[in-house]
Scaffold this motif. Structure first.
Motif, mmCIF file in Angstrom:
data_model
loop_
_atom_site.group_PDB
_atom_site.id
_atom_site.type_symbol
_atom_site.label_atom_id
_atom_site.label_comp_id
_atom_site.label_asym_id
_atom_site.label_seq_id
_atom_site.Cartn_x
_atom_site.Cartn_y
_atom_site.Cartn_z
ATOM 1 N N VAL A 180 12.114 3.540 0.257
ATOM 2 C CA VAL A 180 12.331 2.174 -0.231
ATOM 3 C C VAL A 180 13.196 1.400 0.757
ATOM 4 O O VAL A 180 12.932 0.232 1.060
ATOM 5 C CB VAL A 180 12.997 2.194 -1.621
ATOM 6 C CG1 VAL A 180 13.491 0.803 -2.009
ATOM 7 C CG2 VAL A 180 12.017 2.705 -2.663
ATOM 8 N N ARG A 181 14.201 2.068 1.279
ATOM 9 C CA ARG A 181 15.060 1.424 2.274
ATOM 10 C C ARG A 181 14.243 0.969 3.476
ATOM 11 O O ARG A 181 14.471 -0.120 4.022
ATOM 12 C CB ARG A 181 16.139 2.411 2.718
ATOM 13 C CG ARG A 181 17.103 1.820 3.744
ATOM 14 C CD ARG A 181 17.466 2.811 4.809
ATOM 15 N NE ARG A 181 18.440 2.274 5.742
ATOM 16 C CZ ARG A 181 18.793 2.901 6.852
ATOM 17 N NH1 ARG A 181 18.268 4.067 7.163
ATOM 18 N NH2 ARG A 181 19.667 2.351 7.670
ATOM 19 N N MET A 182 13.282 1.777 3.905
ATOM 20 C CA MET A 182 12.452 1.415 5.052
ATOM 21 C C MET A 182 11.723 0.097 4.810
ATOM 22 O O MET A 182 11.664 -0.779 5.678
ATOM 23 C CB MET A 182 11.439 2.526 5.346
ATOM 24 C CG MET A 182 10.571 2.271 6.579
ATOM 25 S SD MET A 182 9.213 3.458 6.756
ATOM 26 C CE MET A 182 10.135 4.982 6.878
ATOM 27 N N LEU A 183 11.170 -0.063 3.622
ATOM 28 C CA LEU A 183 10.440 -1.285 3.294
ATOM 29 C C LEU A 183 11.359 -2.504 3.336
ATOM 30 O O LEU A 183 11.008 -3.546 3.895
ATOM 31 C CB LEU A 183 9.805 -1.158 1.910
ATOM 32 C CG LEU A 183 8.733 -0.074 1.748
ATOM 33 C CD1 LEU A 183 8.323 0.032 0.284
ATOM 34 C CD2 LEU A 183 7.523 -0.378 2.620
ATOM 35 N N LEU A 184 12.532 -2.383 2.729
ATOM 36 C CA LEU A 184 13.477 -3.495 2.686
ATOM 37 C C LEU A 184 13.991 -3.852 4.076
ATOM 38 O O LEU A 184 14.054 -5.032 4.452
ATOM 39 C CB LEU A 184 14.656 -3.150 1.774
ATOM 40 C CG LEU A 184 14.342 -2.896 0.298
ATOM 41 C CD1 LEU A 184 15.588 -2.400 -0.433
ATOM 42 C CD2 LEU A 184 13.806 -4.153 -0.366
ATOM 43 N N GLU A 185 14.346 -2.831 4.840
ATOM 44 C CA GLU A 185 14.924 -3.073 6.160
ATOM 45 C C GLU A 185 13.894 -3.636 7.140
ATOM 46 O O GLU A 185 14.225 -4.470 7.991
ATOM 47 C CB GLU A 185 15.503 -1.767 6.711
ATOM 48 C CG GLU A 185 16.645 -1.192 5.892
ATOM 49 C CD GLU A 185 17.994 -1.793 6.257
ATOM 50 O OE1 GLU A 185 18.024 -2.727 7.083
ATOM 51 O OE2 GLU A 185 19.005 -1.318 5.715
ATOM 52 N N ALA A 186 12.646 -3.185 7.031
ATOM 53 C CA ALA A 186 11.612 -3.691 7.931
ATOM 54 C C ALA A 186 11.378 -5.181 7.713
ATOM 55 O O ALA A 186 11.234 -5.957 8.673
ATOM 56 C CB ALA A 186 10.315 -2.905 7.731
ATOM 57 N N GLU A 187 11.357 -5.601 6.449
ATOM 58 C CA GLU A 187 11.186 -7.018 6.164
ATOM 59 C C GLU A 187 12.408 -7.817 6.611
ATOM 60 O O GLU A 187 12.275 -8.937 7.133
ATOM 61 C CB GLU A 187 10.941 -7.222 4.666
ATOM 62 C CG GLU A 187 10.783 -8.670 4.233
ATOM 63 C CD GLU A 187 9.600 -9.388 4.876
ATOM 64 O OE1 GLU A 187 9.502 -10.625 4.678
ATOM 65 O OE2 GLU A 187 8.779 -8.748 5.554
ATOM 66 N N ALA A 188 13.587 -7.239 6.451
ATOM 67 C CA ALA A 188 14.798 -7.914 6.906
ATOM 68 C C ALA A 188 14.776 -8.105 8.412
ATOM 69 O O ALA A 188 15.168 -9.168 8.925
ATOM 70 C CB ALA A 188 16.034 -7.113 6.502
ATOM 71 N N ALA A 189 14.318 -7.096 9.148
ATOM 72 C CA ALA A 189 14.238 -7.207 10.605
ATOM 73 C C ALA A 189 13.256 -8.307 11.010
ATOM 74 O O ALA A 189 13.511 -9.073 11.943
ATOM 75 C CB ALA A 189 13.825 -5.864 11.203
ATOM 76 N N ARG A 190 12.139 -8.386 10.310
ATOM 77 C CA ARG A 190 11.156 -9.431 10.623
ATOM 78 C C ARG A 190 11.747 -10.819 10.418
ATOM 79 O O ARG A 190 11.618 -11.703 11.276
ATOM 80 C CB ARG A 190 9.916 -9.264 9.737
ATOM 81 C CG ARG A 190 8.796 -10.260 10.068
ATOM 82 C CD ARG A 190 7.670 -10.197 9.047
ATOM 83 N NE ARG A 190 8.053 -10.768 7.758
ATOM 84 C CZ ARG A 190 8.090 -12.079 7.504
ATOM 85 N NH1 ARG A 190 7.802 -12.962 8.457
ATOM 86 N NH2 ARG A 190 8.433 -12.504 6.296
ATOM 87 N N LEU A 191 12.410 -11.007 9.287
ATOM 88 C CA LEU A 191 13.004 -12.302 8.996
ATOM 89 C C LEU A 191 14.162 -12.623 9.948
ATOM 90 O O LEU A 191 14.356 -13.780 10.337
ATOM 91 C CB LEU A 191 13.493 -12.335 7.550
ATOM 92 C CG LEU A 191 12.394 -12.329 6.483
ATOM 93 C CD1 LEU A 191 12.996 -12.151 5.096
ATOM 94 C CD2 LEU A 191 11.565 -13.605 6.555
ATOM 95 N N ALA A 192 14.925 -11.598 10.304
ATOM 96 C CA ALA A 192 16.022 -11.813 11.260
ATOM 97 C C ALA A 192 15.470 -12.275 12.603
ATOM 98 O O ALA A 192 16.048 -13.147 13.263
ATOM 99 C CB ALA A 192 16.840 -10.537 11.421
ATOM 100 N N ALA A 193 14.353 -11.690 13.030
ATOM 101 C CA ALA A 193 13.737 -12.098 14.292
ATOM 102 C C ALA A 193 13.278 -13.547 14.231
ATOM 103 O O ALA A 193 13.293 -14.265 15.236
ATOM 104 C CB ALA A 193 12.567 -11.184 14.619
ATOM 105 N N ALA A 194 12.883 -13.981 13.055
ATOM 106 C CA ALA A 194 12.429 -15.363 12.898
ATOM 107 C C ALA A 194 13.604 -16.338 12.848
ATOM 108 O O ALA A 194 13.480 -17.485 13.308
ATOM 109 C CB ALA A 194 11.601 -15.493 11.623
#
Length: 225
Positions: free
Chosen positions: A96-110
């Motif tokens: 579950v952490r992987m899913l949350l963190e991956a989306e956070a990384a995408r948004l952070a890059a944006a």
């Protein structure tokens, strides 16, 4: 010292404001998540009360709450014990952490700006110093701070709230593999910062997935010869 043995200075000072049972709860939860109180360790109410400088009643109430939340196991006629997580529990949480963190990384890059990137760079520098000095507690805290900063840069309050709900359990699972992950984890952090700084959402997502997967695998491999 507690009979089971807590490191000197490990017992946190209780702050006075707020209901006593809540402050005892927070103190015990911190001891559990940092593994000053180890999985499977017997928790004796009278000893905990003595070290926290309180009566047994708020300790009993805190243990009941910790039991409800899955941090402590209350066993009939035996007492309270720090919960020993199963491999399946760890796998589910870290997935579950992987899913949350991956989306956070995408948004952070944006969304990340130069100030946010600089903050991430500083955390990596501090993390590498902690690894070099073999300060596991500092490395774990800085790792949590790094991921929290990415979540902040993502700018999604709902995502941040969900991540906060699993943050302490992530720290609990990360602590026993922090030394194993060592400098490699921080090298992965640095590579991730590069993708975020380049506003490469796809690469940031992929790197975070790989990074969190490495931690998940390290946790499962920690006791293998």
């Amino acid at each position: 010292m507690l009979s089971a043995g807590l490191p000197q200075g490990a017992v946190p000072k209780l702050e006075r404001p707020g209901p006593l049972r809540d402050r005892v709860y927070e103190a015990l939860l911190e001891l559990i998540t940092t593994r000053a109180l180890q999985p499977g360790q017997h928790l004796v109410e009278s000893e905990l009360a003595g070290h926290l400088g309180v009566s047994r009643q708020p300790v009993r109430e805190a243990l009941q709450r910790l039991n409800t939340e899955g941090w402590v196991d209350l066993r009939p006629a035996q007492g309270a014990f720090v919960h020993e997580p199963t491999e399946e529990e760890a796998d589910q949480l870290l997935s579950v952490r992987m899913l949350l963190e991956a989306e956070a990384a995408r948004l952070a890059a944006a969304n990340a700006d130069s100030e946010g990137i600089a903050a991430l760079d500083e955390l990596v520098a501090q993390g590498l110093k902690a690894v070099a000095s073999d300060d596991v507690d500092a490395a774990v805290a800085l790792n949590a701070a790094f991921h929290a900063k990415i979540m902040e840069l993502a700018g999604n309050s709902v995502l941040a709230e969900l991540a906060a709900q699993v943050d302490r359990r992530v720290r609990w699972y990360y602590t026993p593999v922090a030394r194993l992950r060592g400098g490699q984890s921080w090298s992965e952090h640095r590579e991730l910062i590069g993708a975020i700084a380049d506003h490469d959402e796809e690469r940031a997502t992929q790197l975070m997935r790989e990074h969190t997967e490495h931690t998940r695998r390290s946790y499962h491999a920690r006791q293998r010869p």
